[in-house]
Scaffold this active site. Structure first.
Site, PDB file in Angstrom:
ATOM      1  CB  ALA A 194     -31.989  12.326  -1.774  1.00  0.00           C
ATOM      2  N   GLY A 197     -33.960  10.565   5.930  1.00  0.00           N
ATOM      3  CA  GLY A 197     -34.789   9.363   6.019  1.00  0.00           C
ATOM      4  C   GLY A 197     -34.593   8.342   4.918  1.00  0.00           C
ATOM      5  CE1 TYR A 199     -47.918  11.048   4.627  1.00  0.00           C
ATOM      6  CE2 TYR A 199     -49.062   9.187   5.609  1.00  0.00           C
ATOM      7  CZ  TYR A 199     -47.923   9.725   5.046  1.00  0.00           C
ATOM      8  OH  TYR A 199     -46.792   8.941   4.859  1.00  0.00           O
TER       9      TYR A 199
HETATM   10  N1  LIG Z   1     -41.197   6.873   7.841  1.00  0.00           N
HETATM   11  C1  LIG Z   1     -42.287   6.129   7.737  1.00  0.00           C
HETATM   12  O1  LIG Z   1     -42.652   5.362   8.662  1.00  0.00           O
HETATM   13  C2  LIG Z   1     -43.107   6.176   6.496  1.00  0.00           C
HETATM   14  C3  LIG Z   1     -44.241   5.364   6.423  1.00  0.00           C
HETATM   15  C4  LIG Z   1     -44.991   5.362   5.252  1.00  0.00           C
HETATM   16  C5  LIG Z   1     -44.607   6.148   4.187  1.00  0.00           C
HETATM   17  N2  LIG Z   1     -43.511   6.958   4.289  1.00  0.00           N
HETATM   18  C6  LIG Z   1     -43.142   7.769   3.115  1.00  0.00           C
HETATM   19  O2  LIG Z   1     -41.753   7.703   2.908  1.00  0.00           O
HETATM   20  C7  LIG Z   1     -41.332   8.857   2.185  1.00  0.00           C
HETATM   21  C8  LIG Z   1     -40.066   9.427   2.791  1.00  0.00           C
HETATM   22  O3  LIG Z   1     -40.349   9.944   4.070  1.00  0.00           O
HETATM   23  P1  LIG Z   1     -39.379   9.722   5.325  1.00  0.00           P
HETATM   24  O4  LIG Z   1     -40.105   8.824   6.242  1.00  0.00           O
HETATM   25  O5  LIG Z   1     -38.032   9.368   4.868  1.00  0.00           O
HETATM   26  O6  LIG Z   1     -39.435  11.174   5.995  1.00  0.00           O
HETATM   27  P2  LIG Z   1     -38.323  12.348   6.046  1.00  0.00           P
HETATM   28  O7  LIG Z   1     -37.112  11.859   6.749  1.00  0.00           O
HETATM   29  O8  LIG Z   1     -39.025  13.522   6.601  1.00  0.00           O
HETATM   30  O9  LIG Z   1     -37.981  12.586   4.528  1.00  0.00           O
HETATM   31  C9  LIG Z   1     -38.865  13.297   3.697  1.00  0.00           C
HETATM   32  C10 LIG Z   1     -38.051  13.977   2.640  1.00  0.00           C
HETATM   33  O10 LIG Z   1     -38.955  14.703   1.787  1.00  0.00           O
HETATM   34  C11 LIG Z   1     -38.430  16.006   1.632  1.00  0.00           C
HETATM   35  N3  LIG Z   1     -39.449  16.991   1.310  1.00  0.00           N
HETATM   36  C12 LIG Z   1     -40.469  17.429   2.076  1.00  0.00           C
HETATM   37  N4  LIG Z   1     -41.152  18.374   1.428  1.00  0.00           N
HETATM   38  C13 LIG Z   1     -40.552  18.552   0.233  1.00  0.00           C
HETATM   39  C14 LIG Z   1     -40.775  19.403  -0.859  1.00  0.00           C
HETATM   40  N5  LIG Z   1     -41.757  20.311  -0.873  1.00  0.00           N
HETATM   41  N6  LIG Z   1     -39.956  19.316  -1.938  1.00  0.00           N
HETATM   42  C15 LIG Z   1     -38.939  18.431  -1.941  1.00  0.00           C
HETATM   43  N7  LIG Z   1     -38.652  17.609  -0.929  1.00  0.00           N
HETATM   44  C16 LIG Z   1     -39.467  17.675   0.160  1.00  0.00           C
HETATM   45  C17 LIG Z   1     -37.738  16.323   2.946  1.00  0.00           C
HETATM   46  O11 LIG Z   1     -36.858  17.406   2.762  1.00  0.00           O
HETATM   47  P3  LIG Z   1     -36.249  18.243   4.007  1.00  0.00           P
HETATM   48  O12 LIG Z   1     -35.062  17.468   4.455  1.00  0.00           O
HETATM   49  O13 LIG Z   1     -35.921  19.558   3.390  1.00  0.00           O
HETATM   50  O14 LIG Z   1     -37.343  18.312   5.025  1.00  0.00           O
HETATM   51  C18 LIG Z   1     -37.045  14.991   3.200  1.00  0.00           C
HETATM   52  O15 LIG Z   1     -35.872  14.886   2.445  1.00  0.00           O
HETATM   53  C19 LIG Z   1     -42.528   9.824   2.208  1.00  0.00           C
HETATM   54  O16 LIG Z   1     -43.179   9.765   0.968  1.00  0.00           O
HETATM   55  C20 LIG Z   1     -43.436   9.241   3.282  1.00  0.00           C
HETATM   56  O17 LIG Z   1     -44.798   9.534   3.065  1.00  0.00           O
HETATM   57  C21 LIG Z   1     -42.756   6.978   5.413  1.00  0.00           C
END
Ligand SMILES: NC(=O)c1ccc[n+]([C@@H]2O[C@H](COP(=O)([O-])OP(=O)(O)OC[C@H]3O[C@@H](n4cnc5c(N)ncnc54)[C@H](OP(=O)(O)O)[C@@H]3O)[C@@H](O)[C@H]2O)c1
Length: 306
Positions: free
Chosen positions: A25, A28, A178
């Site tokens: 949280a 993103g 991934y």
């Molecule tokens: N954005 C897209 O277009 C897209 C498309 C398909 C699926 N998704 C999915 O959406 C979800 C959210 O991603 P997002 O796009 O919002 O990206 P994001 O902004 O990078 O957010 C990812 C979050 O996961 C956290 N995280 C990473 N590694 C972690 C760990 N080891 N333990 C706990 N938290 C961790 C990050 O923490 P930090 O802040 O510390 O890095 C960040 O809060 C993911 O599951 C991703 O696969 C996204």
């Protein structure tokens, strides 16, 4: 809720008196989701790997809505010890949890192993959430009408679970790893639904994907991909607040049901209003789902028995 009218944050019912745990949280999709749930009255636990980033995220939410109820908890999904410690704290503090959103994720990372010896993307995106869900099951069962929402990706359709080489030891490809992890997310959500339904549990498991959204996910990308991708990104990406809507709908729409998968309804599901989308064929294979479940139990040491 009809899909003819565009579903929006205005459709979220009052969440006062409920507790929601959102992993990842700090940025993103997770940050926007936490903000909307809190704005609608939920006590939101920001489960984050970096407490400083979690505190900064909570401050951003409070700047928009000062009276919201937020708690920041450290929980690193790439470490099973951290997941166990975080889950134990959460269980002690919240005997009832109404919503768990398995959102945190990493994408296209360099080849890396977790402290438990697992491939980083599979471990963070899937195994950590599998274990967390299992360890929070009692608190989720204790809340009436609770939901688990797991975030997958459209790319799950390109995924394959390579049971002979789950951790990419023989051959590592950041892209395949991934896609595999995102297919595992969806298979887990659907199998959890199946098992909950069989046991007659009230708890529901749903899945969602955000389409293509501008978030921090690109931080793990290789430098050339970042360099060439950045100028083009605005052409393809919707804002993170829009990408969050399918997860918000899965989490809060009173008409949403266990086993459903939400995503953007536009062409190729990259953007658009949030609604029901179809899982790819591989996610529906019951034998592969059972096998993934058993492997996940073995690898995490968490017996998940809904
Ligand atoms: N954005 C897209 O277009 C897209 C498309 C398909 C699926 N998704 C999915 O959406 C979800 C959210 O991603 P997002 O796009 O919002 O990206 P994001 O902004 O990078 O957010 C990812 C979050 O996961 C956290 N995280 C990473 N590694 C972690 C760990 N080891 N333990 C706990 N938290 C961790 C990050 O923490 P930090 O802040 O510390 O890095 C960040 O809060 C993911 O599951 C991703 O696969 C996204």
């Amino acid at each position: 809720m009809s899909t003819r009218r565009r579903w929006s944050t205005a459709d979220v019912p009052d969440r006062t008196g409920t507790t929601a745990v959102v992993t990842g949280a700090s940025s993103g999709i997770g940050l926007h989701l936490a903000q909307e749930l809190a704005r609608h009255g939920a006590h939101v636990v920001l489960a984050v790997r970096d407490p400083d980033r979690g505190i900064a995220a909570a401050a951003r939410i409070r700047a928009q809505a000062p009276s919201v109820e937020l708690t920041v908890r450290r929980l690193d999904l790439s470490s099973l010890a951290s997941v166990r410690a975080g889950a134990e704290e959460l269980r002690d503090r919240f005997p009832r949890i109404d919503l768990l959103v398995n959102n945190a994720g990493v994408m296209w990372t360099d080849r890396a192993r977790t402290p438990d010896g697992h491939e980083l993307q599979f471990a963070t995106n899937h195994l950590g959430h599998f274990a967390l869900t299992g360890l929070l099951l009692d608190s989720l069962r204790a809340a009436s009408g609770a939901r688990v929402v797991t975030i997958s990706s459209y790319l799950h359709r390109l995924g394959r679970i390579d049971f002979r080489d789950l951790h990419g030891e023989r051959r590592y490809s950041r892209y395949r790893a991934y896609n595999q992890s995102k297919l595992a997310n969806l298979m887990f959500a659907l199998e959890l639904h199946h098992r909950l339904a069989e046991s007659g549990a009230e708890l529901a498991s749903l899945a969602a994907h955000p389409g293509l959204a501008a978030t921090g996910l690109g931080r793990g990308f290789p430098a050339p991909v970042r360099r060439f991708g950045s100028p083009l990104a605005p052409l393809f990406l919707q804002p993170a607040a829009a990408g969050m809507l399918p997860a918000l709908r899965a989490a809060t729409d009173p008409d949403a049901r266990g086993g459903e998968f939400y995503g953007p309804l536009g062409v190729t599901e990259t953007r658009g209003a949030p609604g029901l989308v179809r899982p790819g064929r591989t996610a529906l294979d019951p034998q592969a789902r059972r096998r993934l479940w058993e492997e996940s139990e073995r690898l995490t040491g968490v017996r998940l028995r809904p």
